[in-house]
Design an enzyme around this catalytic site. Structure first.
Site, PDB file in Angstrom:
ATOM      1  N   ARG A 194       2.598 -32.545  37.883  1.00  0.00           N
ATOM      2  CA  ARG A 194       2.573 -33.846  38.833  1.00  0.00           C
ATOM      3  C   ARG A 194       3.250 -33.308  40.013  1.00  0.00           C
ATOM      4  NH1 ARG A 194       2.919 -37.259  35.544  1.00  0.00           N
ATOM      5  NH2 ARG A 194       4.112 -35.893  34.529  1.00  0.00           N
ATOM      6  N   THR A 195       4.460 -32.776  40.221  1.00  0.00           N
ATOM      7  CA  THR A 195       5.005 -32.485  41.519  1.00  0.00           C
ATOM      8  C   THR A 195       4.260 -31.590  42.378  1.00  0.00           C
ATOM      9  OG1 THR A 195       7.243 -33.123  40.396  1.00  0.00           O
ATOM     10  CG2 THR A 195       7.308 -31.986  42.474  1.00  0.00           C
ATOM     11  N   LYS A 240       7.299  -9.462  37.580  1.00  0.00           N
ATOM     12  CA  LYS A 240       7.555  -8.019  37.850  1.00  0.00           C
ATOM     13  C   LYS A 240       9.059  -7.473  37.954  1.00  0.00           C
ATOM     14  CE  LYS A 240       2.983  -7.710  39.524  1.00  0.00           C
ATOM     15  NZ  LYS A 240       2.112  -7.659  40.825  1.00  0.00           N
ATOM     16  N   ARG A 249      10.762 -25.187  43.315  1.00  0.00           N
ATOM     17  CA  ARG A 249      11.419 -25.530  42.202  1.00  0.00           C
ATOM     18  C   ARG A 249      11.980 -24.622  41.498  1.00  0.00           C
ATOM     19  NH1 ARG A 249       8.722 -29.920  37.811  1.00  0.00           N
ATOM     20  NH2 ARG A 249       9.490 -31.131  39.355  1.00  0.00           N
ATOM     21  N   HIS A 296      16.696 -33.691  42.639  1.00  0.00           N
ATOM     22  CA  HIS A 296      14.958 -33.911  42.768  1.00  0.00           C
ATOM     23  C   HIS A 296      14.902 -35.126  43.933  1.00  0.00           C
ATOM     24  CE1 HIS A 296      11.083 -33.813  41.985  1.00  0.00           C
ATOM     25  NE2 HIS A 296      11.032 -34.063  40.967  1.00  0.00           N
TER      26      HIS A 296
END
Lengths: 180, 307
Positions: B58-59, B86, B108, B136
């Protein structure tokens, strides 16, 4: 001392708008497919007044939209000031409409360029016409108005201010030396 | 006024004026997403990197759509493509991204403070899309926008936030924001999910859903993070839902015009019953719509125009 001159008063503004309303109806042969879009903020009040005048003349309410051109400006990248974004509200389709764009002062033409780009994003109008209360010259783009309240030759260091009862409590157009 | 800052890292450091500017700007952006041509040229030539070290649909989609509707180029780097697989550190990833000269980085990360570190290191605007259990901010902004849109105000409203408060960045950002804007915030959850000293944030605390939602204007249900079940914060999902599921019986305790919100994704039948999630009180999908507008507003205010 600041030089300030009133070039249009309440009656003058009202007579100009009455004439523009007649001209809009004459040019477009009535109100069919006709709509008004006012550019924030001055143009919105003028468009509202034109709508009332057209209603009195023809007995018909034509659609009225509100346009904020901030997102289409060409000077965002160059200006430190970020204009506050206000709402655009065009609650009808512009497809095949005769759109009369309304603004208070026509100056460089850049606002009108932005407004036309915005309108095209809302549909494909049959035609776009431009009505302004004041044309002060100094165009920087190939744009001209179809309906003009008053041509006001001005110099670049002067500013033209349209005051309207709805936002300033008084109807007048003043020309003053720019203090900046 | 303008937003005189480089980054959006949390609600805690935003002023009331800044929050109002963001919400009003977002309100004006709603209309763009309803047009036939859902695009304005405002951020033409700007590049936005979505750097997601944690799963998100969603975000990330919301940020990507927001950028694209403003004509920016958006690039997504997510868990599967990231070079961290990696062994590259966040710092090296950031330096490499910086060298490609984007205008904004949306990040995020599971570590609280990761966006803040990035913001200090690189010259680009950083937007926090969720850092650990910390903040958030865009979620809280879209929640406040939805409340304001439906109720006409935030000040004076009673808002209950229910669920795993301790691990929720959504709860934390909303508490900061709602209290700043003058709301009365009540939090509720099982004792194990209530952080110690949460009262110091200025909220009323309950360990009981019925008490928490009595006479409230807004109920914000949080997602039970199923992945935390191993930590034994609650005995079983069934027991949790017996005590903390919002359903058509207990919702009658709230005001008649209560709004039900949820940041998604919802666990139907665990924290919220399906008839409530889809019912007339629910504004869950309005939250998603407003999320795009809030993110457009932030991108415009941060990187639109001269920097």
């Amino acid at each position: 001392m600041e030089q300030k001159k009133v070039v249009m008063d309440t009656d003058g503004i009202d007579r100009s708008l009455t004439r523009i309303a007649y001209e809009i109806l004459e040019r477009n042969k009535g109100t069919e497919e006709l709509c008004l879009v006012g550019i924030r903020t001055g143009g919105v009040y003028l468009a509202e007044r034109l709508k009332q005048k057209i209603r009195r003349l023809e007995g018909i309410d034509i659609p009225l939209g509100i346009l904020d051109i901030t997102l289409y400006r060409d000077d965002l990248r160059h200006s430190d000031k970020k204009p506050i974004l206000a709402k655009t509200d065009i609650p009808f389709s512009l497809d095949d409409k005769k759109v009369v764009l309304v603004d208070d002062v026509l100056f460089t033409g850049r606002t009108i360029r932005a407004a036309m780009d915005a309108l095209i994003d809302f549909g494909r109008p049959k035609l776009i016409q431009l009505a302004v209360l004041i044309d002060r010259g100094h165009r920087e783009l190939p744009i001209r108005a179809d309906f003009v309240g008053k041509n006001l030759p001005s110099s670049l260091w002067e500013s033209v201010v349209v005051k309207l009862t709805e936002k300033n409590g008084i109807d007048e157009v003043v020309i003053q030396e720019d203090t900046q | 006024m303008k937003l005189a800052r480089k980054d959006i890292l949390g609600i805690k450091d935003l002023s009331i004026d800044e929050i109002n500017l963001i919400l009003n700007t977002a309100d004006s952006f709603i209309e763009v997403s309803t047009r036939e041509i859902k695009k304005v040229p405002t951020l033409r030539g700007k590049t936005i990197v979505n750097l997601f070290f944690e799963a998100s649909t969603r975000t990330r989609t919301s940020f990507e759509i927001a950028g694209k509707r403003l004509s920016a180029d958006t690039i997504n780097i997510s868990a599967s493509t990231r070079s961290v697989v990696k062994g590259e550190t966040l710092i090296d990833t950031a330096r490499n991204l910086e060298a490609m000269n984007p205008d904004a980085i949306v990040i995020r990360h599971s570590a609280a403070g990761a966006p803040h570190m990035l913001a200090r290191m690189v010259k680009q605007s950083i937007i926090n899309a969720g850092d650990g259990a910390h903040e958030h901010p865009t979620q809280a902004l879209l929640d406040m926008m939805t409340i304001k849109e439906k109720k006409g105000k935030i000040a004076g409203l009673k808002v209950a936030i229910v669920g795993d408060i301790a691990h929720s960045r959504v709860a934390r950002s909303n508490i900061y924001g709602l209290i700043k804007m003058g709301a009365h915030v009540i939090v509720a959850g099982p004792a194990m999910m209530l952080p110690r000293d949460i009262e110091h944030m200025g909220v009323t605390v309950h360990d009981n859903l019925e008490k928490a939602i009595r006479d409230v204007d807004i109920i914000m249900m949080l997602r039970i993070q199923l992945e935390r079940q191993q930590q034994k914060l609650f005995p079983s999902l069934r027991e949790y839902s017996n005590y903390f599921c919002l359903n058509r019986q207990n919702i009658t305790l709230a005001k008649d015009d209560v709004l039900v919100m949820h940041p998604g994704p919802i666990n139907r039948g665990i924290e919220i019953s399906p008839d409530i999630a889809d019912g007339p009180y629910s504004v869950i999908l309005d939250q998603v719509t407003n999320g795009v507008a809030v993110r457009m507003a932030l991108l415009y205010l941060l990187i639109g125009g001269k920097q």
